[in-house]
Write a protein that holds these residues in place. Sequence first.
Motif, short mmCIF file in Angstrom:
data_model
loop_
_atom_site.label_atom_id
_atom_site.label_comp_id
_atom_site.label_asym_id
_atom_site.label_seq_id
_atom_site.Cartn_x
_atom_site.Cartn_y
_atom_site.Cartn_z
N GLU A 17 0.85 -1.21 0.00
CA GLU A 17 0.00 0.00 0.00
C GLU A 17 0.88 1.24 0.00
N GLU A 20 -0.05 7.42 -0.16
CA GLU A 20 -1.27 8.14 -0.50
C GLU A 20 -2.51 7.30 -0.23
N GLU A 21 -2.41 5.99 -0.55
CA GLU A 21 -3.56 5.12 -0.31
C GLU A 21 -3.83 4.97 1.18
N GLU A 23 -3.11 7.13 3.52
CA GLU A 23 -3.67 8.39 4.01
C GLU A 23 -5.14 8.50 3.65
N GLU A 24 -5.49 8.09 2.44
CA GLU A 24 -6.89 8.15 2.02
C GLU A 24 -7.76 7.20 2.84
N ARG A 25 -7.18 6.01 3.14
CA ARG A 25 -7.96 5.05 3.95
C ARG A 25 -8.22 5.58 5.35
N TYR A 26 -7.16 6.15 5.94
CA TYR A 26 -7.34 6.70 7.29
C TYR A 26 -8.33 7.87 7.30
N ARG A 27 -8.29 8.68 6.29
CA ARG A 27 -9.25 9.77 6.20
C ARG A 27 -10.68 9.24 6.16
N GLY A 28 -10.89 8.22 5.38
CA GLY A 28 -12.23 7.64 5.30
C GLY A 28 -12.68 7.07 6.63
#
Length: 669
Positions: A17, A20-21, A23-28
């Motif tokens: 992973e 960027e992926e 970070e995007e997952r944690y944001r979600g």
Amino acid sequence: MAEEFEEEEEEEEEEEETEEEAEERYRGEFAEHFDNETTKIGAIQEVFQEHQVPLFEIDAVRKANIVRYMIRKKVMPLYESRQSAFERVYPISESVAFRLLHSGYNQFSRFGRRCPVKCAEGECVSPNIFKRSFPAAYRNYVYFLSSAEARNNFIRNPLKYLNQQTPKPMNPIRLSIIGPPKSGKTTLAKRFEDELGIVRISIGEAVRTLLREQPKTRLMRSIHEVLVTGDTLPDKLSLSALEVFLMDVRCQVLGFVLDGYPASKDQLEYLTNKNLIPIKVFELQAPANELLERGMRDRMSQSRVLPIHDSSHILMARVNSWVAAIAPVRECYRVQHMNWAPFDATKSKWWLWENIVEVARDGLRRIQQYLERIADGNAASVADLCVTKPELHSRLSPFGHYCPVSLSHGELVDCASQPDLKFAAEFRGRYYRMAGQKELDEFLCHPERYVPPDAPNQLPALLPKRISGSEAKTKHPNGSEIQGYCSVTYIDGKKRYEYIVSGDPDLAVEYDNRLFIFASEEKLDKFMRFPERYCNVQLPHKLPPKKDPLDISQLPLLGFLEQSVATALTKAFTAVGCFKPKYPFLTPTRSSLTYLAYYLKAYNPKCSEFVRKKYRQKLSRFEEQCSLIRFLGDSMTVNFKEKTSPEFNVKMDNFLALKENVPTMNWLS
């Protein structure tokens, strides 16, 4: 073998992973968690709102100590009013409040029209019933609050203000405002009328009101006959009109403020005979130039329609007439009734109102406390209660003017010299005077300890009396006790030889038909407090020699100069050394001698004030002319040319004119 051991299938490698992926997952995940928590908090808020639980929003981004302070600030009011957490107070309008009262659905509270919040704060002035109030309904009663802020405080914690005692009936407030024309009396009296609801009374208003409401009475017919002729209304008729006006129910219940009254001795005697003594008499003081300036502004005002006789000459005549007539009124209220309070009328309206209304409230509060304590059988202070000297002497206690608290400790303290009754108290119909605030507080707490029959000490039959030096010589021609020495100094010095000090004949006290003189006021006051301790003194056989006065004219020359002119010469020589005089066209020696002569004449204590003032002017003129040399030397260049400065030319002319004008003792400035 190959068939028996099958080859393992190679597992597919998972792709790593990227940053960027992740970070995007944690944001979600955080957004989903935040939405879930927000939904739960929203549901909890709805439940709290249904149960009327208060909610606060605080910015948690700020520093921890700031967040802690804000939480404490929001929670502390709830903590302080936790006893009323389940109480509900409903704010209502005045019209709704009166409809509830008229219908019988609600009743007046035990406070009536008075504000419970103001009563808890110690307010002693009756509420203005003509002013807007802020009512609130609580249980079966209607409470009238004085302001929106007071109502909010009452809504937050009603039990805090209802757990106080039922307020006692209020006394009507009686005030008087006097002062010269244009000093602001009427403006201040109208402010009292608007804020406190009391009646503003002036002679003109009283006469006009009675003429409008009672025109058929005999008094009003007599007044009308005088006014029709254009004559000034006599004091007899105006005072009668005032007496009728004071019978109004509002004056008797709420009180009144006299606008510019009393302004003469006759008016003062009328109020005194009718027992109409104001709680406070406020005198507005202003200089004549300020009054003339205010009169000029009034004449130039655009709101003025009709011409009025208020020119500068007429205004000054009215001011002078008022100054001549007000002196006995001021003296009576200041000395006899002790309720006179002067104020500077040049201050702002806000300053005057805040300070004057505070003094008025304090006076009414003292009266209220006095009546409550007397009704309960306790001792009460009589400070600022307008107790006159005849009344004080008629109801004075068996201790007279001596302090009973100090007497219980074996100390005689005569309070007759006190100018007022600040430390006086009443108990069981008698007046007692105290030495100070500490003694007054002790007497108010336990008065029975210091009055008969429980008083530990009674006033002795023999009391010390202070007399003047001439009276001492007349009554006691044989001299004082212990050969004129101070007994207090000798006893306090443990009877040592060096403490045998002669007394001052002007500091004399008569005690037990004997005369005692003392070395200082402090020693005399100590003897007045403890006469038994210092009256029986025996001196030793060896006494210091008497100090016979010696005439300075019998001294040698150096001694005579030292005792007579040494101090004056020292100051004169010091002044010469500091100033260093140099008079134009005179030598330094001659200049110094002339300056010395002028200085000695200007500060000679044996000369009259006129002579000293004349030579001080000569000395000042001499110093100015001595300074011409320094000024011209600093201003003139090497190549002298005529200066264009007027100051330089004037001083140069003065310098040249002094060439033929040498100062002498008869030289005039």
